[in-house]
Design a protein around this motif. Structure first.
Motif, PDB file in Angstrom:
ATOM      1  N   ILE A  67      66.588  41.016  38.596  1.00 58.72           N
ATOM      2  CA  ILE A  67      65.375  41.769  38.258  1.00 58.72           C
ATOM      3  C   ILE A  67      65.326  42.060  36.757  1.00 58.72           C
ATOM      4  O   ILE A  67      64.272  41.943  36.121  1.00 58.72           O
ATOM      5  CB  ILE A  67      65.302  43.066  39.092  1.00 58.72           C
ATOM      6  CG1 ILE A  67      65.087  42.719  40.569  1.00 58.72           C
ATOM      7  CG2 ILE A  67      64.177  43.976  38.595  1.00 58.72           C
ATOM      8  CD1 ILE A  67      65.291  43.882  41.519  1.00 58.72           C
ATOM      9  N   LYS A  68      66.473  42.395  36.186  1.00 57.62           N
ATOM     10  CA  LYS A  68      66.539  42.647  34.744  1.00 57.62           C
ATOM     11  C   LYS A  68      66.196  41.379  33.950  1.00 57.62           C
ATOM     12  O   LYS A  68      65.496  41.447  32.923  1.00 57.62           O
ATOM     13  CB  LYS A  68      67.947  43.137  34.366  1.00 57.62           C
ATOM     14  CG  LYS A  68      68.159  43.440  32.895  1.00 57.62           C
ATOM     15  CD  LYS A  68      67.357  44.648  32.448  1.00 57.62           C
ATOM     16  CE  LYS A  68      67.683  45.024  31.013  1.00 57.62           C
ATOM     17  NZ  LYS A  68      66.791  46.094  30.519  1.00 57.62           N
ATOM     18  N   CYS A  69      66.676  40.248  34.417  1.00 60.88           N
ATOM     19  CA  CYS A  69      66.409  38.981  33.718  1.00 60.88           C
ATOM     20  C   CYS A  69      64.945  38.553  33.818  1.00 60.88           C
ATOM     21  O   CYS A  69      64.426  37.906  32.909  1.00 60.88           O
ATOM     22  CB  CYS A  69      67.291  37.876  34.277  1.00 60.88           C
ATOM     23  SG  CYS A  69      69.042  38.011  33.850  1.00 60.88           S
ATOM     24  N   PHE A  70      64.298  38.902  34.926  1.00 55.63           N
ATOM     25  CA  PHE A  70      62.945  38.396  35.192  1.00 55.63           C
ATOM     26  C   PHE A  70      61.836  39.381  34.823  1.00 55.63           C
ATOM     27  O   PHE A  70      60.653  39.078  35.010  1.00 55.63           O
ATOM     28  CB  PHE A  70      62.807  38.023  36.669  1.00 55.63           C
ATOM     29  CG  PHE A  70      63.663  36.858  37.088  1.00 55.63           C
ATOM     30  CD1 PHE A  70      63.813  35.740  36.278  1.00 55.63           C
ATOM     31  CD2 PHE A  70      64.320  36.876  38.310  1.00 55.63           C
ATOM     32  CE1 PHE A  70      64.593  34.669  36.671  1.00 55.63           C
ATOM     33  CE2 PHE A  70      65.103  35.806  38.719  1.00 55.63           C
ATOM     34  CZ  PHE A  70      65.242  34.698  37.892  1.00 55.63           C
ATOM     35  N   THR A  71      62.188  40.549  34.326  1.00 54.88           N
ATOM     36  CA  THR A  71      61.165  41.539  33.973  1.00 54.88           C
ATOM     37  C   THR A  71      61.423  42.109  32.583  1.00 54.88           C
ATOM     38  O   THR A  71      62.504  41.977  32.030  1.00 54.88           O
ATOM     39  CB  THR A  71      61.145  42.709  34.973  1.00 54.88           C
ATOM     40  OG1 THR A  71      62.386  43.421  34.904  1.00 54.88           O
ATOM     41  CG2 THR A  71      60.892  42.239  36.399  1.00 54.88           C
ATOM     42  N   GLN A  72      60.421  42.779  32.083  1.00 57.39           N
ATOM     43  CA  GLN A  72      60.509  43.575  30.864  1.00 57.39           C
ATOM     44  C   GLN A  72      60.085  45.001  31.212  1.00 57.39           C
ATOM     45  O   GLN A  72      59.383  45.227  32.204  1.00 57.39           O
ATOM     46  CB  GLN A  72      59.583  43.012  29.779  1.00 57.39           C
ATOM     47  CG  GLN A  72      59.980  41.636  29.270  1.00 57.39           C
ATOM     48  CD  GLN A  72      61.311  41.655  28.528  1.00 57.39           C
ATOM     49  OE1 GLN A  72      61.600  42.579  27.774  1.00 57.39           O
ATOM     50  NE2 GLN A  72      62.123  40.636  28.748  1.00 57.39           N
ATOM     51  N   GLY A  91      67.668  53.232  43.225  1.00 56.63           N
ATOM     52  CA  GLY A  91      66.635  53.337  42.187  1.00 56.63           C
ATOM     53  C   GLY A  91      66.909  52.438  41.001  1.00 56.63           C
ATOM     54  O   GLY A  91      66.443  52.690  39.881  1.00 56.63           O
ATOM     55  N   GLY A  92      67.665  51.367  41.234  1.00 57.53           N
ATOM     56  CA  GLY A  92      68.101  50.499  40.141  1.00 57.53           C
ATOM     57  C   GLY A  92      66.983  49.788  39.407  1.00 57.53           C
ATOM     58  O   GLY A  92      67.122  49.488  38.213  1.00 57.53           O
ATOM     59  N   ILE A  93      65.885  49.500  40.088  1.00 59.62           N
ATOM     60  CA  ILE A  93      64.774  48.826  39.410  1.00 59.62           C
ATOM     61  C   ILE A  93      64.250  49.701  38.275  1.00 59.62           C
ATOM     62  O   ILE A  93      64.009  49.216  37.160  1.00 59.62           O
ATOM     63  CB  ILE A  93      63.648  48.480  40.406  1.00 59.62           C
ATOM     64  CG1 ILE A  93      64.142  47.451  41.435  1.00 59.62           C
ATOM     65  CG2 ILE A  93      62.423  47.941  39.667  1.00 59.62           C
ATOM     66  CD1 ILE A  93      63.137  47.147  42.537  1.00 59.62           C
ATOM     67  N   ALA A  94      64.101  50.984  38.551  1.00 58.25           N
ATOM     68  CA  ALA A  94      63.633  51.910  37.509  1.00 58.25           C
ATOM     69  C   ALA A  94      64.711  52.150  36.455  1.00 58.25           C
ATOM     70  O   ALA A  94      64.431  52.139  35.250  1.00 58.25           O
ATOM     71  CB  ALA A  94      63.218  53.246  38.140  1.00 58.25           C
ATOM     72  N   ARG A 222      75.414  38.144  30.461  1.00 58.02           N
ATOM     73  CA  ARG A 222      75.367  39.230  29.471  1.00 58.02           C
ATOM     74  C   ARG A 222      75.007  40.555  30.152  1.00 58.02           C
ATOM     75  O   ARG A 222      75.603  41.599  29.869  1.00 58.02           O
ATOM     76  CB  ARG A 222      74.351  38.884  28.382  1.00 58.02           C
ATOM     77  CG  ARG A 222      74.321  39.857  27.214  1.00 58.02           C
ATOM     78  CD  ARG A 222      73.356  39.382  26.135  1.00 58.02           C
ATOM     79  NE  ARG A 222      73.414  40.245  24.982  1.00 58.02           N
ATOM     80  CZ  ARG A 222      74.273  40.117  23.967  1.00 58.02           C
ATOM     81  NH1 ARG A 222      75.152  39.128  23.983  1.00 58.02           N
ATOM     82  NH2 ARG A 222      74.254  40.952  22.953  1.00 58.02           N
ATOM     83  N   VAL A 223      74.031  40.489  31.068  1.00 53.25           N
ATOM     84  CA  VAL A 223      73.643  41.703  31.785  1.00 53.25           C
ATOM     85  C   VAL A 223      74.788  42.185  32.660  1.00 53.25           C
ATOM     86  O   VAL A 223      75.053  43.391  32.742  1.00 53.25           O
ATOM     87  CB  VAL A 223      72.373  41.451  32.636  1.00 53.25           C
ATOM     88  CG1 VAL A 223      72.009  42.696  33.446  1.00 53.25           C
ATOM     89  CG2 VAL A 223      71.195  41.041  31.746  1.00 53.25           C
ATOM     90  N   ARG A 224      75.488  41.255  33.313  1.00 58.43           N
ATOM     91  CA  ARG A 224      76.643  41.631  34.136  1.00 58.43           C
ATOM     92  C   ARG A 224      77.677  42.387  33.298  1.00 58.43           C
ATOM     93  O   ARG A 224      78.254  43.385  33.743  1.00 58.43           O
ATOM     94  CB  ARG A 224      77.283  40.395  34.764  1.00 58.43           C
ATOM     95  CG  ARG A 224      78.439  40.709  35.721  1.00 58.43           C
ATOM     96  CD  ARG A 224      79.133  39.457  36.213  1.00 58.43           C
ATOM     97  NE  ARG A 224      79.884  38.781  35.154  1.00 58.43           N
ATOM     98  CZ  ARG A 224      80.688  37.732  35.358  1.00 58.43           C
ATOM     99  NH1 ARG A 224      80.839  37.237  36.583  1.00 58.43           N
ATOM    100  NH2 ARG A 224      81.323  37.176  34.335  1.00 58.43           N
ATOM    101  N   LYS A 225      77.910  41.931  32.089  1.00 58.21           N
ATOM    102  CA  LYS A 225      78.865  42.590  31.199  1.00 58.21           C
ATOM    103  C   LYS A 225      78.436  44.021  30.905  1.00 58.21           C
ATOM    104  O   LYS A 225      79.240  44.957  30.964  1.00 58.21           O
ATOM    105  CB  LYS A 225      78.996  41.783  29.899  1.00 58.21           C
ATOM    106  CG  LYS A 225      79.958  42.377  28.880  1.00 58.21           C
ATOM    107  CD  LYS A 225      81.386  42.348  29.388  1.00 58.21           C
ATOM    108  CE  LYS A 225      82.352  42.823  28.306  1.00 58.21           C
ATOM    109  NZ  LYS A 225      83.736  42.892  28.814  1.00 58.21           N
TER     110      LYS A 225
END
Length: 340
Positions: A67-72, A91-94, A222-225
Motif C-alpha cells: 500500500i505504501k509503494c502504490f499510494t501517496q 490502522g496501518g493504511i492511515a 526500502r520500506v521494509r527497512k
C-alpha cells in the motif's frame, strides 16, 4: 486433548519441515546474501509469473508495504469493508501511508467492477485520488469465499482503464487455488502486487512474501527497512516456506473437506441458526435465537474444542494441517451432543 480451530496460524512445524529449517544455507539477508531467502523469493515470483519477491515477517507487513509503494499521502484505497487491510492491520493504511479508505460492501467480501467504478473519484482538488484497489483471496470475513480468475480479470481491466493499481492480499491464496483449480501462473498478469502468507494453511511458522515488479520490490525493500522488517539469517524461516510450498499445497483439499464436514454437522444442531456456505477451510456460523456466541464457544471449550467468536452471534472454526480426520470425527461428536 485440545482440538484447536481458532486459526490456521496455530500450526507447529512438522518434523520434516524442522529438518529442512535446520539444514538451511543462510547469510545476511539485509545484504541480499541469504541463499535460502533468495530461493524462496525466486520460487514464488516464478510460480506467479512476477518479476521479484520480498520475504517479510508477516502478511500485515507485506500488505502495508504494498500500500505504501502504490499510494501517496492524500490518496485513497478502495477495498471491501471486511478487508483485513482495513479491519485487522492496526490502522496501518492511515499510519504508514497517510491514505484514506473507500469501503465497499461486497457479497461476502467479493467486489465487482460494477461496485468499484462508481467509487473511483474524478480528478478534483476536493477529493482524494483513487490510486489503489485491494482484493482479498480467500475472504476471511466471507467464510473463506474465493475469487475466480474471471472475476479478477474484470476488475483488473477496470483498474487498467482508470489508471489504478491492483493489489491482492493473498493470505490464503493457495486455499483459493486448490478450491477453484485456477493456476498460480495466471495471477501475475492481473496484479501489481501480491502478498502470499506462508504461516496459515501452508503451516510455516513465520513469514509472507510480497511479489511485484523488480522496480516495485526494490522500493518495497526500502520500506521494509524503515518498518523494521529487515532480517539477517532469515533462511531458517524461509526454508520452512519452501518446504510448505513443496509439500503442503495439495493437502489443503483435505482441510476443505474437513470444514465441509463440520458445517454439515452444525446445521443439524438446535443452537445454530445458519452456516455460511463453505468453500475452503473457514466455517462461520450464527447461533440461533436464545443462544449467545460466547456461551457456545465456552461450552465447546469445556469439551476440548477451541474456537473464536467474530461477533456477538457468529463463531469461526478454521481447519488446518494439525487437525486430523480423527479430530474431525471427535469434534462432530461433540457438536452433535453439546448441551448449552
Amino acid at each position: 486433548m485440545k482440538i484447536d480451530f481458532r486459526s490456521d496460524t496455530v500450526t507447529k512445524p512438522t518434523p520434516e519441515m524442522l529438518a529442512a529449517m535446520m539444514s538451511a544455507k543462510v547469510g545476511d539477508d539485509v545484504y541480499g546474501e541469504d541463499e535460502t531467502v533468495n530461493e524462496l523469493e525466486h520460487k514464488l515470483a516464478s510460480m506467479f509469473h512476477m518479476e521479484a519477491g520480498l520475504f517479510c515477517p508477516s502478511g500485515t507487513m507485506t500488505n502495508q508495504i504494498a500500500i505504501k509503494c502504490f499510494t501517496q499521502p492524500m490518496d485513497e484505497v478502495i477495498c471491501d469493508q471486511t478487508a483485513h487491510v482495513y479491519r485487522y492491520e492496526g490502522g496501518g493504511i492511515a499510519y504508514n501511508s497517510m491514505a484514506s479508505v473507500r469501503l465497499l460492501h461486497g457479497q461476502r467480501g467479493i467486489l465487482t467492477p460494477e461496485m468499484i467504478e462508481p467509487e473511483v473519484n474524478e480528478e478534483n482538488i476536493h477529493y482524494p485520488k483513487s490510486s489503489l484497489v485491494v482484493l482479498e483471496n480467500t475472504v476471511n470475513k466471507g467464510g473463506g469465499k474465493c475469487y475466480t480468475l474471471d472475476q479478477i480479470a474484470a476488475i483488473h481491466h477496470l483498474c487498467a482503464v482508470k489508471g489504478i493499481k491492483l493489489h491482492l492480499d493473498g493470505a490464503r491464496l493457495f486455499n483459493a487455488l486448490v478450491a477453484t483449480g485456477d493456476r498460480a501462473s495466471d495471477y501475475g498478469q492481473y496484479f501489481d502486487g501480491i502478498s502470499i502468507c506462508l504461516s496459515k494453511g501452508l503451516g510455516a511458522p513465520v513469514g509472507s512474501v510480497l511479489l511485484g515488479s523488480a522496480a516495485m520490490i526494490k522500493q518495497a525493500k526500502r520500506v521494509r527497512k524503515v518498518l523494521g522488517g529487515g532480517m539477517r539469517q532469515a533462511g531458517f524461516l524461509a526454508a520452512a516456506g519452501i518446504y510448505a510450498l513443496d509439500h503442503h499445497v495439495q493437502r489443503l483439499a483435505e482441510d476443505h473437506q474437513h470444514a465441509k464436514a463440520l458445517a454439515a454437522a452444525l446445521t443439524e444442531t438446535n443452537y445454530v441458526e445458519s452456516v455460511m456456505p463453505v468453500e475452503t477451510n473457514i466455517v462461520l456460523f450464527d447461533v440461533a435465537k436464545g443462544f449467545k456466541a460466547d456461551e457456545v464457544v465456552h461450552a465447546l471449550g469445556k469439551k476440548g474444542i477451541l474456537c473464536n467468536t467474530t461477533s456477538n452471534k457468529t463463531i469461526r472454526l478454521v481447519t488446518h494441517l494439525d487437525i486430523s480426520a480423527a479430530m474431525i470425527d471427535q469434534t462432530i461428536d461433540v457438536i452433535s451432543k453439546l448441551a448449552i
